[in-house]
Design an enzyme around this catalytic site. Structure first.
Site, PDB file in Angstrom:
ATOM      1  N   THR A 117       0.858  -1.193   0.000  1.00  0.00           N
ATOM      2  CA  THR A 117       0.000   0.000   0.000  1.00  0.00           C
ATOM      3  C   THR A 117       0.889   1.236   0.000  1.00  0.00           C
ATOM      4  OG1 THR A 117      -1.669  -1.182   1.292  1.00  0.00           O
ATOM      5  CG2 THR A 117      -1.868   1.224   1.181  1.00  0.00           C
TER       6      THR A 117
ATOM      7  N   LYS B  87      -7.116   1.921  -2.953  1.00  0.00           N
ATOM      8  CA  LYS B  87      -6.733   1.300  -1.673  1.00  0.00           C
ATOM      9  C   LYS B  87      -6.716   2.342  -0.545  1.00  0.00           C
ATOM     10  CE  LYS B  87      -5.010  -1.439   1.377  1.00  0.00           C
ATOM     11  NZ  LYS B  87      -5.964  -2.218   2.149  1.00  0.00           N
TER      12      LYS B  87
ATOM     13  N   LYS C 104       0.027   5.214   8.424  1.00  0.00           N
ATOM     14  CA  LYS C 104       0.640   5.571   7.128  1.00  0.00           C
ATOM     15  C   LYS C 104      -0.441   5.742   6.058  1.00  0.00           C
ATOM     16  CE  LYS C 104       1.738   2.025   4.844  1.00  0.00           C
ATOM     17  NZ  LYS C 104       1.100   1.087   3.925  1.00  0.00           N
TER      18      LYS C 104
HETATM   19  N1  NDP Z   1      -1.255  -6.532   7.486  1.00  0.00           N
HETATM   20  C1  NDP Z   1      -2.363  -6.269   6.810  1.00  0.00           C
HETATM   21  O1  NDP Z   1      -3.491  -6.572   7.246  1.00  0.00           O
HETATM   22  C2  NDP Z   1      -2.318  -5.582   5.471  1.00  0.00           C
HETATM   23  C3  NDP Z   1      -1.224  -4.875   5.057  1.00  0.00           C
HETATM   24  N2  NDP Z   1      -1.246  -4.253   3.825  1.00  0.00           N
HETATM   25  C4  NDP Z   1      -0.095  -3.521   3.332  1.00  0.00           C
HETATM   26  O2  NDP Z   1       0.850  -4.496   2.899  1.00  0.00           O
HETATM   27  C5  NDP Z   1       2.184  -4.051   3.152  1.00  0.00           C
HETATM   28  C6  NDP Z   1       2.890  -5.057   4.045  1.00  0.00           C
HETATM   29  O3  NDP Z   1       2.162  -5.142   5.256  1.00  0.00           O
HETATM   30  P1  NDP Z   1       2.536  -6.207   6.407  1.00  0.00           P
HETATM   31  O4  NDP Z   1       2.960  -7.469   5.805  1.00  0.00           O
HETATM   32  O5  NDP Z   1       1.409  -6.156   7.363  1.00  0.00           O
HETATM   33  O6  NDP Z   1       3.776  -5.453   7.047  1.00  0.00           O
HETATM   34  P2  NDP Z   1       4.980  -6.012   7.953  1.00  0.00           P
HETATM   35  O7  NDP Z   1       5.396  -4.864   8.781  1.00  0.00           O
HETATM   36  O8  NDP Z   1       4.604  -7.277   8.606  1.00  0.00           O
HETATM   37  O9  NDP Z   1       6.114  -6.337   6.869  1.00  0.00           O
HETATM   38  C7  NDP Z   1       6.769  -5.297   6.196  1.00  0.00           C
HETATM   39  C8  NDP Z   1       7.755  -5.875   5.202  1.00  0.00           C
HETATM   40  O10 NDP Z   1       8.470  -4.793   4.581  1.00  0.00           O
HETATM   41  C9  NDP Z   1       9.874  -5.028   4.737  1.00  0.00           C
HETATM   42  N3  NDP Z   1      10.609  -3.772   4.790  1.00  0.00           N
HETATM   43  C10 NDP Z   1      10.392  -2.721   5.613  1.00  0.00           C
HETATM   44  N4  NDP Z   1      11.270  -1.732   5.335  1.00  0.00           N
HETATM   45  C11 NDP Z   1      12.063  -2.182   4.329  1.00  0.00           C
HETATM   46  C12 NDP Z   1      13.134  -1.608   3.606  1.00  0.00           C
HETATM   47  N5  NDP Z   1      13.585  -0.372   3.849  1.00  0.00           N
HETATM   48  N6  NDP Z   1      13.720  -2.356   2.635  1.00  0.00           N
HETATM   49  C13 NDP Z   1      13.259  -3.596   2.368  1.00  0.00           C
HETATM   50  N7  NDP Z   1      12.246  -4.200   3.011  1.00  0.00           N
HETATM   51  C14 NDP Z   1      11.638  -3.477   3.977  1.00  0.00           C
HETATM   52  C15 NDP Z   1       9.992  -5.821   6.022  1.00  0.00           C
HETATM   53  O11 NDP Z   1      11.249  -6.453   6.076  1.00  0.00           O
HETATM   54  P3  NDP Z   1      11.909  -6.869   7.512  1.00  0.00           P
HETATM   55  O12 NDP Z   1      11.277  -8.176   7.875  1.00  0.00           O
HETATM   56  O13 NDP Z   1      13.359  -6.944   7.229  1.00  0.00           O
HETATM   57  O14 NDP Z   1      11.555  -5.760   8.478  1.00  0.00           O
HETATM   58  C16 NDP Z   1       8.815  -6.790   5.850  1.00  0.00           C
HETATM   59  O15 NDP Z   1       9.131  -7.808   4.935  1.00  0.00           O
HETATM   60  C17 NDP Z   1       2.035  -2.657   3.765  1.00  0.00           C
HETATM   61  O16 NDP Z   1       2.123  -1.709   2.722  1.00  0.00           O
HETATM   62  C18 NDP Z   1       0.628  -2.673   4.360  1.00  0.00           C
HETATM   63  O17 NDP Z   1       0.082  -1.387   4.464  1.00  0.00           O
HETATM   64  C19 NDP Z   1      -2.321  -4.367   2.978  1.00  0.00           C
HETATM   65  C20 NDP Z   1      -3.420  -5.091   3.350  1.00  0.00           C
HETATM   66  C21 NDP Z   1      -3.528  -5.698   4.650  1.00  0.00           C
HETATM   67  O1  SSN Z   2      -4.538  -2.546   4.524  1.00  0.00           O
HETATM   68  C1  SSN Z   2      -5.054  -3.318   5.337  1.00  0.00           C
HETATM   69  C2  SSN Z   2      -6.433  -3.721   5.188  1.00  0.00           C
HETATM   70  C3  SSN Z   2      -6.924  -4.615   6.266  1.00  0.00           C
HETATM   71  C4  SSN Z   2      -8.293  -5.146   5.895  1.00  0.00           C
HETATM   72  O2  SSN Z   2      -8.774  -4.903   4.765  1.00  0.00           O
HETATM   73  O3  SSN Z   2      -8.849  -5.863   6.740  1.00  0.00           O
END
Ligand code: NDP
Ligand code: SSN
Length: 293
Positions: free
Chosen positions: A96, A171, A239
């Site tokens: 996102t 989104k 964010k």
């Molecule tokens: N969780 C949710 O319910 C949802 C999340 N999203 C979106 O999806 C994305 C991922 O979310 P989520 O999995 O929850 O987040 P997490 O915080 O669990 O994971 C974030 C990921 O990004 C990596 N990362 C962070 N900074 C860097 C960097 N500078 N360089 C390379 N890799 C980096 C982390 O690596 P490391 O392990 O090394 O920190 C990790 O793999 C976000 O944009 C979020 O807004 C969308 C829908 C639902």
């Molecule tokens: O970006 C996160 C969305 C979480 C949700 O749709 O439940």
């Protein structure tokens, strides 16, 4: 289908890559903290040592990174995507981010001859595990058609919204509404409690009426227990509010409700709740610290 690359093994990326493996896809994964790839390796994934190494190996690579800075970093930094992307290869960013970040990535990938699709998702950890995401894609239609077999495993519905930026904007609008709803829900739970009503009864009443929804139903019981195991981390919801408010600025849309919700998420972050589930914003309205996470 050919082997699919997957960058970012956070909450979502890990669940999505696992799902692809379970459905018989060959998957090559990378994560900044490499140890987070171990479980995927045990389930048959190969592990690349950098984003560039994964792109080199795979025709199609998906990214699922935390925020705009992370999404840009895997593309533009040393050993990043741009070092290996070329004609015949596609990059699909499912993080996102804002439309500007997505467009920057798209332009750079296309300049190298590659194709680009943005495809952020609605749905959290459990829908990711169950292949029930809603996929909001935009960009290269040929790449969308090519990656659909994988999207059909990851999601219950895929949208193609046209030019790059439209997926990101859709989104952000959805998450702006969700974040505002979570704030109203939290206020309501506190108001019920402080005025002598049972929050559990409130949940039952809400669930039978016109504003019943899966989020209240799923998050309500754990919020009442002060339990905020992260499915969608609060720092990411904040964010998304910030990026949605910027989209509002650009388009001169007044969003007082979203602005107030953003303040509550910011306050929650500043009191150390950023890594908990976004429902922990409830603590701000209660005026207490969580007794368990
Ligand atoms: N969780 C949710 O319910 C949802 C999340 N999203 C979106 O999806 C994305 C991922 O979310 P989520 O999995 O929850 O987040 P997490 O915080 O669990 O994971 C974030 C990921 O990004 C990596 N990362 C962070 N900074 C860097 C960097 N500078 N360089 C390379 N890799 C980096 C982390 O690596 P490391 O392990 O090394 O920190 C990790 O793999 C976000 O944009 C979020 O807004 C969308 C829908 C639902
Ligand atoms: O970006 C996160 C969305 C979480 C949700 O749709 O439940």
């Amino acid at each position: 289908m050919e082997e699919i690359g997957f960058l970012g093994m956070g909450i979502m990326g890990k669940a999505m890559a696992m799902n692809l493996l379970r459905h018989g896809f060959k998957v090559s994964v990378w994560n900044r903290t490499l140890s987070k790839c171990d479980e995927l390796k045990e389930h048959g994934a190969s592990v690349g040592e950098s984003p560039a190494a994964v792109i080199k190996k795979c025709k199609y690579t998906i990214g699922m990174l935390s925020d705009p800075a992370a999404a840009l970093s895997v593309v533009f930094d040393k050993d990043g995507i741009l070092e290996e992307i070329c004609s015949g290869k596609g990059y699909i960013d499912m993080s996102t981010v804002d439309a500007e970040t997505s467009s920057k990535i798209s332009e750079a990938v296309k300049k190298k001859g590659g194709s680009f699709l943005e495809a952020p998702v609605s749905g959290s950890k459990k829908p990711a595990e169950d292949g029930q995401l809603v996929i909001l894609s935009a960009g290269d239609k040929g790449l969308y058609d090519a990656i659909l077999p994988a999207f059909d495993v990851l999601g219950k519905k895929s949208f193609f919204l046209g030019e790059v930026g439209n997926g990101a904007k859709m989104k952000l609008v959805v998450n702006m509404i969700m974040g505002s709803m979570m704030n109203a829900f939290s206020e309501g739970l506190v108001l019920a409690d402080k005025s002598g009503l049972s929050p559990n009864t409130l949940l039952d009443v809400l669930d039978l009426g016109a504003i019943a929804n899966p989020m209240f139903k799923m998050k309500g019981p754990s919020m009442i227990q002060n339990s905020y195991s992260p499915a969608f981390p609060l720092k990411h919801q904040q964010k998304d509010m910030r990026l949605a408010l910027a989209l509002g600025d650009e388009n001169a849309v007044s969003m007082p409700v979203a602005a107030a919700a953003n303040e509550a998420f910011k306050k929650a972050r500043s009191t150390g709740l950023g890594d908990l589930d976004f429902s922990a914003v409830y603590e701000i309205f209660k005026g207490t610290e969580p007794s368990s996470a």
